[in-house]
Design a protein around this motif. Sequence first.
Motif, short mmCIF file in Angstrom:
data_model
loop_
_atom_site.label_atom_id
_atom_site.label_comp_id
_atom_site.label_asym_id
_atom_site.label_seq_id
_atom_site.Cartn_x
_atom_site.Cartn_y
_atom_site.Cartn_z
N GLU A 29 0.85 -1.19 0.00
CA GLU A 29 0.00 0.00 0.00
C GLU A 29 0.88 1.24 0.00
O GLU A 29 1.84 1.34 0.77
CB GLU A 29 -0.92 -0.03 1.22
N ILE A 30 0.53 2.19 -0.84
CA ILE A 30 1.36 3.37 -1.06
C ILE A 30 0.68 4.63 -0.54
O ILE A 30 -0.52 4.81 -0.73
CB ILE A 30 1.67 3.51 -2.56
N SER A 31 1.47 5.45 0.09
CA SER A 31 1.05 6.80 0.46
C SER A 31 2.01 7.78 -0.20
O SER A 31 3.22 7.55 -0.20
CB SER A 31 1.07 6.99 1.97
N SER A 32 1.49 8.85 -0.74
CA SER A 32 2.36 9.84 -1.36
C SER A 32 1.73 11.22 -1.29
O SER A 32 0.51 11.36 -1.18
CB SER A 32 2.66 9.47 -2.82
N VAL A 33 2.58 12.22 -1.35
CA VAL A 33 2.11 13.59 -1.33
C VAL A 33 1.52 13.94 -2.71
O VAL A 33 1.98 13.43 -3.74
CB VAL A 33 3.27 14.54 -0.96
N ASP A 34 0.51 14.78 -2.72
CA ASP A 34 -0.18 15.10 -3.97
C ASP A 34 0.77 15.65 -5.04
O ASP A 34 0.58 15.40 -6.23
CB ASP A 34 -1.30 16.10 -3.70
N ALA A 35 1.79 16.36 -4.60
CA ALA A 35 2.68 17.03 -5.56
C ALA A 35 3.43 16.06 -6.45
O ALA A 35 3.93 16.45 -7.51
CB ALA A 35 3.67 17.91 -4.80
N VAL A 36 3.54 14.80 -6.05
CA VAL A 36 4.33 13.85 -6.84
C VAL A 36 3.46 12.76 -7.48
O VAL A 36 3.97 11.93 -8.24
CB VAL A 36 5.44 13.19 -6.01
N LYS A 37 2.18 12.75 -7.17
CA LYS A 37 1.31 11.71 -7.73
C LYS A 37 1.26 11.84 -9.25
O LYS A 37 1.15 12.93 -9.79
CB LYS A 37 -0.08 11.82 -7.13
N GLY A 38 1.38 10.70 -9.91
CA GLY A 38 1.40 10.69 -11.36
C GLY A 38 2.79 10.90 -11.94
O GLY A 38 2.98 10.75 -13.15
N ARG A 39 3.75 11.27 -11.10
CA ARG A 39 5.13 11.49 -11.58
C ARG A 39 6.14 10.55 -10.92
O ARG A 39 7.07 10.09 -11.58
CB ARG A 39 5.55 12.93 -11.30
N PHE A 40 5.99 10.28 -9.66
CA PHE A 40 6.92 9.42 -8.92
C PHE A 40 6.27 8.05 -8.71
O PHE A 40 5.10 7.95 -8.36
CB PHE A 40 7.26 10.02 -7.57
N VAL A 41 7.08 7.02 -8.90
CA VAL A 41 6.61 5.65 -8.70
C VAL A 41 7.51 4.97 -7.69
O VAL A 41 8.72 4.84 -7.91
CB VAL A 41 6.61 4.85 -10.03
N ILE A 42 6.91 4.51 -6.59
CA ILE A 42 7.68 3.84 -5.55
C ILE A 42 7.40 2.35 -5.60
O ILE A 42 6.27 1.92 -5.84
CB ILE A 42 7.37 4.42 -4.15
N SER A 43 8.43 1.55 -5.38
CA SER A 43 8.27 0.10 -5.37
C SER A 43 9.26 -0.50 -4.37
O SER A 43 10.24 0.15 -4.00
CB SER A 43 8.50 -0.49 -6.76
N ARG A 44 9.00 -1.72 -3.98
CA ARG A 44 9.90 -2.37 -3.03
C ARG A 44 10.15 -3.81 -3.43
O ARG A 44 9.29 -4.47 -4.03
CB ARG A 44 9.34 -2.31 -1.61
N ASP A 45 11.33 -4.27 -3.12
CA ASP A 45 11.72 -5.66 -3.31
C ASP A 45 11.99 -6.20 -1.92
O ASP A 45 13.07 -6.00 -1.37
CB ASP A 45 12.96 -5.74 -4.20
N SER A 46 11.00 -6.86 -1.36
CA SER A 46 11.12 -7.31 0.03
C SER A 46 12.23 -8.34 0.21
O SER A 46 12.87 -8.40 1.25
CB SER A 46 9.79 -7.86 0.52
N ASP A 47 12.45 -9.16 -0.81
CA ASP A 47 13.51 -10.18 -0.70
C ASP A 47 14.88 -9.54 -0.55
O ASP A 47 15.76 -10.09 0.11
CB ASP A 47 13.49 -11.09 -1.92
N LYS A 48 15.05 -8.38 -1.17
CA LYS A 48 16.34 -7.70 -1.12
C LYS A 48 16.33 -6.53 -0.16
O LYS A 48 17.32 -5.80 -0.07
CB LYS A 48 16.73 -7.23 -2.52
N ASN A 49 15.22 -6.34 0.54
CA ASN A 49 15.09 -5.22 1.47
C ASN A 49 15.48 -3.90 0.79
O ASN A 49 16.25 -3.11 1.34
CB ASN A 49 15.93 -5.46 2.71
N ARG A 50 14.92 -3.70 -0.39
CA ARG A 50 15.26 -2.52 -1.17
C ARG A 50 13.99 -1.79 -1.59
O ARG A 50 12.98 -2.40 -1.93
CB ARG A 50 16.04 -2.93 -2.42
N VAL A 51 14.06 -0.47 -1.56
CA VAL A 51 12.97 0.37 -2.04
C VAL A 51 13.53 1.28 -3.13
O VAL A 51 14.66 1.79 -3.01
CB VAL A 51 12.32 1.19 -0.90
#
Length: 121
Positions: A57-79
């Motif tokens: 589940e993602i939370s983001s500030v309105d100013a970056v919605k549609g421009r920034f994409v966040i993702s995570r790789d839990s196996d590698k503990n990386r975001v």
Amino acid sequence: QVQLVESGGGLVQAGGSLTLSCAASSAGFFVTNIVGWHRQAPGKQRELVATINSRGEISSVDAVKGRFVISRDSDKNRVTMQMNNLKPEDTAVYYCYANVWTMSTGSVAYWGQGTQVTVSP
């Protein structure tokens, strides 16, 4: 103790793209709950940019919605955060954030050292 190591950032022209990555590591067992990015522009308070929890589940500030994409790789503990269509107002120091659970500390918030993102007009 958990370490957060950031990579990415730099200088880009408006409209360009950058990718930030952050990897968590520890000598012991740990579970990463919420991970993401905050930023602090000169003369301003640090603000949340985007976070993602263990359920995706993602939370983001309105100013970056549609421009920034966040993702995570839990196996590698990386975001990772892909930042597109960057604007001069995105210029700031970006800090990786992680809420991490370990058996010895419980849930603790950790911060990366910060990486500079500069967007020229």
